[in-house]
Write a protein that holds these residues in place. Structure first.
Motif, PDB file in Angstrom:
ATOM      1  N   ASN A 225       0.763  -1.198  -0.203  1.00 29.86           N
ATOM      2  CA  ASN A 225       0.002  -0.056   0.055  1.00 29.86           C
ATOM      3  C   ASN A 225       0.846   1.259   0.025  1.00 29.86           C
ATOM      4  O   ASN A 225       0.332   2.482  -0.052  1.00 29.86           O
ATOM      5  CB  ASN A 225      -0.942  -0.056   1.248  1.00 29.86           C
ATOM      6  CG  ASN A 225      -2.300  -1.022   1.072  1.00 29.86           C
ATOM      7  OD1 ASN A 225      -2.481  -1.194   0.012  1.00 29.86           O
ATOM      8  ND2 ASN A 225      -2.413  -1.406   2.332  1.00 29.86           N
ATOM      9  N   ASP A 226       2.208   1.186   0.263  1.00 34.69           N
ATOM     10  CA  ASP A 226       3.290   2.187   0.214  1.00 34.69           C
ATOM     11  C   ASP A 226       3.500   2.462  -1.567  1.00 34.69           C
ATOM     12  O   ASP A 226       4.339   1.709  -1.983  1.00 34.69           O
ATOM     13  CB  ASP A 226       4.441   1.864   1.020  1.00 34.69           C
ATOM     14  CG  ASP A 226       5.178   3.082   0.854  1.00 34.69           C
ATOM     15  OD1 ASP A 226       5.226   4.116   0.155  1.00 34.69           O
ATOM     16  OD2 ASP A 226       6.054   3.288   2.057  1.00 34.69           O
ATOM     17  N   ARG A 227       2.751   3.462  -2.011  1.00 37.37           N
ATOM     18  CA  ARG A 227       3.123   3.856  -3.479  1.00 37.37           C
ATOM     19  C   ARG A 227       4.578   4.035  -3.763  1.00 37.37           C
ATOM     20  O   ARG A 227       5.086   3.579  -4.873  1.00 37.37           O
ATOM     21  CB  ARG A 227       2.254   4.838  -4.028  1.00 37.37           C
ATOM     22  CG  ARG A 227       0.978   4.706  -4.158  1.00 37.37           C
ATOM     23  CD  ARG A 227      -0.083   6.114  -4.275  1.00 37.37           C
ATOM     24  NE  ARG A 227       0.421   6.646  -5.356  1.00 37.37           N
ATOM     25  CZ  ARG A 227       0.217   6.580  -6.593  1.00 37.37           C
ATOM     26  NH1 ARG A 227      -0.534   5.679  -7.163  1.00 37.37           N
ATOM     27  NH2 ARG A 227       0.718   7.716  -7.471  1.00 37.37           N
ATOM     28  N   MET A 228       5.093   4.876  -2.709  1.00 38.22           N
ATOM     29  CA  MET A 228       6.593   5.148  -3.236  1.00 38.22           C
ATOM     30  C   MET A 228       7.389   3.853  -3.042  1.00 38.22           C
ATOM     31  O   MET A 228       8.375   3.540  -3.701  1.00 38.22           O
ATOM     32  CB  MET A 228       7.118   6.323  -2.129  1.00 38.22           C
ATOM     33  CG  MET A 228       8.426   6.755  -2.180  1.00 38.22           C
ATOM     34  SD  MET A 228       8.967   8.150  -1.107  1.00 38.22           S
ATOM     35  CE  MET A 228      10.485   8.573  -1.626  1.00 38.22           C
ATOM     36  N   PHE A 229       7.333   2.799  -1.978  1.00 38.38           N
ATOM     37  CA  PHE A 229       8.029   1.863  -1.944  1.00 38.38           C
ATOM     38  C   PHE A 229       7.837   0.710  -2.978  1.00 38.38           C
ATOM     39  O   PHE A 229       8.743   0.222  -3.515  1.00 38.38           O
ATOM     40  CB  PHE A 229       7.783   1.027  -0.597  1.00 38.38           C
ATOM     41  CG  PHE A 229       8.464  -0.336  -0.530  1.00 38.38           C
ATOM     42  CD1 PHE A 229       9.607  -0.358  -0.075  1.00 38.38           C
ATOM     43  CD2 PHE A 229       7.575  -1.362  -0.822  1.00 38.38           C
ATOM     44  CE1 PHE A 229      10.320  -1.711   0.135  1.00 38.38           C
ATOM     45  CE2 PHE A 229       8.285  -2.653  -0.604  1.00 38.38           C
ATOM     46  CZ  PHE A 229       9.644  -2.697  -0.154  1.00 38.38           C
ATOM     47  N   VAL A 230       6.504   0.657  -3.457  1.00 39.41           N
ATOM     48  CA  VAL A 230       6.327  -0.144  -4.918  1.00 39.41           C
ATOM     49  C   VAL A 230       7.122   0.363  -5.962  1.00 39.41           C
ATOM     50  O   VAL A 230       7.670  -0.211  -6.955  1.00 39.41           O
ATOM     51  CB  VAL A 230       4.589  -0.257  -4.890  1.00 39.41           C
ATOM     52  CG1 VAL A 230       4.680  -0.790  -6.254  1.00 39.41           C
ATOM     53  CG2 VAL A 230       4.235  -0.877  -3.932  1.00 39.41           C
ATOM     54  N   ALA A 231       7.024   1.831  -6.095  1.00 39.78           N
ATOM     55  CA  ALA A 231       7.773   2.310  -7.326  1.00 39.78           C
ATOM     56  C   ALA A 231       9.040   2.064  -7.199  1.00 39.78           C
ATOM     57  O   ALA A 231       9.655   1.744  -8.394  1.00 39.78           O
ATOM     58  CB  ALA A 231       7.357   4.083  -7.356  1.00 39.78           C
ATOM     59  N   LEU A 232       9.567   2.261  -6.097  1.00 41.96           N
ATOM     60  CA  LEU A 232      11.124   2.062  -6.167  1.00 41.96           C
ATOM     61  C   LEU A 232      11.397   0.816  -6.083  1.00 41.96           C
ATOM     62  O   LEU A 232      12.630   0.608  -6.691  1.00 41.96           O
ATOM     63  CB  LEU A 232      11.625   2.717  -4.626  1.00 41.96           C
ATOM     64  CG  LEU A 232      11.664   4.088  -4.450  1.00 41.96           C
ATOM     65  CD1 LEU A 232      11.862   4.804  -2.983  1.00 41.96           C
ATOM     66  CD2 LEU A 232      12.711   4.775  -5.410  1.00 41.96           C
ATOM     67  N   THR A 233      10.925  -0.249  -5.645  1.00 43.51           N
ATOM     68  CA  THR A 233      11.070  -1.474  -5.698  1.00 43.51           C
ATOM     69  C   THR A 233      10.783  -2.135  -7.371  1.00 43.51           C
ATOM     70  O   THR A 233      11.785  -2.692  -7.838  1.00 43.51           O
ATOM     71  CB  THR A 233       9.830  -2.417  -5.012  1.00 43.51           C
ATOM     72  OG1 THR A 233       9.977  -2.035  -3.841  1.00 43.51           O
ATOM     73  CG2 THR A 233      10.127  -3.821  -5.253  1.00 43.51           C
ATOM     74  N   LEU A 234      10.149  -1.460  -7.986  1.00 39.50           N
ATOM     75  CA  LEU A 234       9.857  -1.600  -9.426  1.00 39.50           C
ATOM     76  C   LEU A 234      11.073  -1.122 -10.214  1.00 39.50           C
ATOM     77  O   LEU A 234      11.657  -1.564 -11.178  1.00 39.50           O
ATOM     78  CB  LEU A 234       8.533  -1.264  -9.953  1.00 39.50           C
ATOM     79  CG  LEU A 234       7.189  -1.896  -9.569  1.00 39.50           C
ATOM     80  CD1 LEU A 234       6.168  -1.182 -10.123  1.00 39.50           C
ATOM     81  CD2 LEU A 234       7.309  -3.466 -10.131  1.00 39.50           C
ATOM     82  N   ILE A 235      11.474   0.069  -9.590  1.00 37.66           N
ATOM     83  CA  ILE A 235      12.725   0.607 -10.449  1.00 37.66           C
ATOM     84  C   ILE A 235      13.812  -0.110 -10.123  1.00 37.66           C
ATOM     85  O   ILE A 235      14.614  -0.225 -11.243  1.00 37.66           O
ATOM     86  CB  ILE A 235      12.722   2.466  -9.713  1.00 37.66           C
ATOM     87  CG1 ILE A 235      11.619   3.172 -10.380  1.00 37.66           C
ATOM     88  CG2 ILE A 235      14.205   2.788  -9.968  1.00 37.66           C
ATOM     89  CD1 ILE A 235      11.791   4.552  -9.639  1.00 37.66           C
ATOM     90  N   GLY A 236      14.129  -0.728  -8.999  1.00 38.68           N
ATOM     91  CA  GLY A 236      15.256  -1.502  -8.601  1.00 38.68           C
ATOM     92  C   GLY A 236      15.237  -2.580  -9.538  1.00 38.68           C
ATOM     93  O   GLY A 236      16.162  -3.235 -10.034  1.00 38.68           O
ATOM     94  N   GLY A 237      13.896  -3.285  -9.758  1.00 42.43           N
ATOM     95  CA  GLY A 237      13.887  -4.536 -10.694  1.00 42.43           C
ATOM     96  C   GLY A 237      13.967  -4.173 -12.036  1.00 42.43           C
ATOM     97  O   GLY A 237      14.679  -4.979 -12.701  1.00 42.43           O
ATOM     98  N   LEU A 238      13.707  -3.118 -12.442  1.00 43.01           N
ATOM     99  CA  LEU A 238      13.691  -2.592 -14.014  1.00 43.01           C
ATOM    100  C   LEU A 238      15.241  -2.395 -14.119  1.00 43.01           C
ATOM    101  O   LEU A 238      15.877  -2.688 -15.191  1.00 43.01           O
ATOM    102  CB  LEU A 238      12.861  -1.320 -14.276  1.00 43.01           C
ATOM    103  CG  LEU A 238      11.612  -1.667 -14.435  1.00 43.01           C
ATOM    104  CD1 LEU A 238      10.809  -0.074 -14.367  1.00 43.01           C
ATOM    105  CD2 LEU A 238      11.094  -2.417 -15.541  1.00 43.01           C
ATOM    106  N   MET A 239      16.070  -1.658 -13.179  1.00 43.74           N
ATOM    107  CA  MET A 239      17.537  -1.526 -13.343  1.00 43.74           C
ATOM    108  C   MET A 239      18.182  -2.862 -13.461  1.00 43.74           C
ATOM    109  O   MET A 239      19.053  -2.974 -14.296  1.00 43.74           O
ATOM    110  CB  MET A 239      17.911  -0.633 -12.187  1.00 43.74           C
ATOM    111  CG  MET A 239      17.736   0.545 -12.100  1.00 43.74           C
ATOM    112  SD  MET A 239      18.188   1.650 -13.655  1.00 43.74           S
ATOM    113  CE  MET A 239      16.655   1.331 -14.590  1.00 43.74           C
ATOM    114  N   MET A 240      17.613  -3.914 -12.717  1.00 46.41           N
ATOM    115  CA  MET A 240      18.372  -5.091 -12.694  1.00 46.41           C
ATOM    116  C   MET A 240      18.150  -5.926 -13.994  1.00 46.41           C
ATOM    117  O   MET A 240      19.046  -6.452 -14.564  1.00 46.41           O
ATOM    118  CB  MET A 240      17.864  -6.114 -11.493  1.00 46.41           C
ATOM    119  CG  MET A 240      18.626  -7.279 -11.255  1.00 46.41           C
ATOM    120  SD  MET A 240      20.425  -7.177 -10.771  1.00 46.41           S
ATOM    121  CE  MET A 240      20.472  -6.496  -9.200  1.00 46.41           C
ATOM    122  N   ALA A 241      16.658  -5.550 -14.374  1.00 41.11           N
ATOM    123  CA  ALA A 241      16.472  -6.173 -15.746  1.00 41.11           C
ATOM    124  C   ALA A 241      17.470  -5.859 -17.020  1.00 41.11           C
ATOM    125  O   ALA A 241      17.900  -6.404 -17.787  1.00 41.11           O
ATOM    126  CB  ALA A 241      14.978  -6.014 -15.995  1.00 41.11           C
ATOM    127  N   GLY A 242      17.589  -4.343 -16.765  1.00 44.40           N
ATOM    128  CA  GLY A 242      18.649  -3.783 -17.931  1.00 44.40           C
ATOM    129  C   GLY A 242      20.017  -4.470 -17.564  1.00 44.40           C
ATOM    130  O   GLY A 242      20.633  -4.791 -18.672  1.00 44.40           O
TER     131      GLY A 242
END
Length: 421
Positions: A225-242
């Motif tokens: 439910n923490d929008r900022m945490f979810v967004a940063l988690t996805l950012i970290g995942g997308l960086m790792m995907a790259g």
């Protein structure tokens, strides 16, 4: 996180004793976190030998790597809540003990199926170590100090993927592939001794969470439910995907597409690994001037631009091999600025559940990375275009999340705490 916040932190001068303890902690935790990439990469030179010895196909042998990554990703979701309930020290030492035991079982594996299963166990043990190490950092530090500590940890742990294949090749000159796992077991035993002596409990009893399923699910709901945490988690995942796209595609692009031999490829790949480690060390210097959020935003935009340049070079042939290598190095170096700052922001409001939050971060990183990397091969990997396209899409989505969610959800900065050692 404001610039004023960064300034106040930069002006605080720790004592010599405190600085020595910070160095010791960096070396200890960096060594602990490095056990994951060390376990993944050390046996890579032995994959053909494993296939011959166990009469297994290439795809079956590659399942041993998949099993390791599977355990590493899923295991974090289990270990994170446990570390919030029972403290950091016991899960850390238990994970190291399990790693040493699993390494010995790998050395004794009679079939490829057994080896693949035990590699999952190795991944689970490495997950415990990775989660607890990041949670310890969050227990001891807050805000910009977390980003600085993560940058220093990456200097230590970044050496693992650089040195691991060479270590594996060296071991193979004296013994078989089974000897590599014996060496990993020995490293595990050494880390058990270091953790027992050097790591203190950092999560007080009064801050621990109840060890119940309902409590764990409640924590996961809070994080979701923490929008900022979810967004940063996805950012970290997308960086790792790259980064996974780069790891999965670079070998084929440089060797099959541009004709480099294995020695030259190893040199280019190693140089980029060094670039990643060194660039990461610029992060503490930049945080003296800019906030964590500003550095992360700039890194994401720069990485997207580098990925776009790589795609243009691949599609047009402009600049040839030199342009491709330079653009790859730029993508890697800008990613190095994103990796330490993402968890610093994501964990800032979740100190009491740092283990669970770190577990979600780690799981999403490995999960997205593992899902996206095969796309490079699916669209052909003899040119840099598929790899660059995956990188551009991943970084583009990360930039959208950064400016569309994280900046809008920005919160007042917290006070930095120093190492209570």
């Amino acid at each position: 996180m404001s610039s004023a916040r960064c300034s106040s932190d930069a002006t605080s001068t720790p004592t010599t004793q405190g600085s020595t303890r910070q160095v010791q902690l960096v070396l200890l935790l960096g060594s602990m976190i490095a056990i994951g990439p060390l376990t993944v990469d050390t046996y890579l030179p032995a994959l053909p030998q494993i296939g011959d010895d166990l009469a297994a196909s290439d795809s079956a042998v590659q399942l041993t790597l998949t099993g390791m990554l599977l355990g590493l990703g899923i295991g974090q979701l289990v270990v994170g809540p446990l570390s919030d309930s029972f403290g950091r020290r016991r899960p850390l030492i238990a994970g190291l003990c399990a790693h040493a035991g699993a390494s010995i079982l790998c050395a004794l594996a009679p079939t490829i199926a057994v080896l693949a299963v035990v590699r999952v166990m190795q991944g689970l043990s490495c997950a415990a170590v990775a989660v607890v190490a990041v949670a310890i950092v969050r227990d001891l530090l807050e805000g910009v100090a977390v980003a600085r500590m993560m940058s220093r940890l990456m200097l230590v742990m970044g050496l693992a993927p650089i040195l691991a294949p060479s270590l594996g090749s060296l071991v193979l000159t004296f013994t078989s592939w089974r000897g590599i796992f014996i060496v990993l077991a020995g490293i595990g035993v050494l880390l058990i001794a270091l953790a027992t002596v050097g790591i203190r409990e950092t999560l007080p009893v009064e801050r621990r969470q109840p060890a119940t399923i309902s409590s764990t699910l409640s924590t996961y709901r809070t994080l979701a439910n923490d929008r900022m945490f979810v967004a940063l988690t996805l950012i970290g995942g997308l960086m790792m995907a790259g980064m996974f796209a780069y790891v999965a595609g670079a070998s084929f692009v440089l060797q099959e597409g541009y004709g480099l031999d294995s020695t030259m490829f190893g040199l280019v790949f190693g140089m980029n690994a060094v670039v990643l480690v060194l660039t990461c060390q610029l992060n503490p210097l930049m945080l003296r001037v800019f906030s964590v959020r500003q550095v992360l935003s700039g890194a994401l935009v720069a990485e997207m631009a580098a990925a776009g340049a790589l795609l243009v070079a691949a599609l047009t042939g402009w600049g040839g091999l030199a342009a491709v290598i330079i653009c790859m190095a730029l993508v890697v170096s800008t990613a190095a600025l994103a990796f330490p700052n993402t968890p610093a922001l994501a964990l800032s409001d979740h100190g009491d559940t740092a283990g669970t939050a770190a577990a979600v971060l780690g799981c999403v990183q490995y999960g997205l990375g593992g899902l996206v990397a095969p796309l490079v091969g699916a669209f052909g990997s003899a040119t840099a275009a598929p790899m660059a396209a995956v990188m551009l899409c991943a970084t583009g989505l990360a930039v959208i999340l950064m400016f569309g969610v994280v900046h809008r959800e920005a919160r007042p900065a917290q006070t930095v705490s120093h190492l209570p050692l």
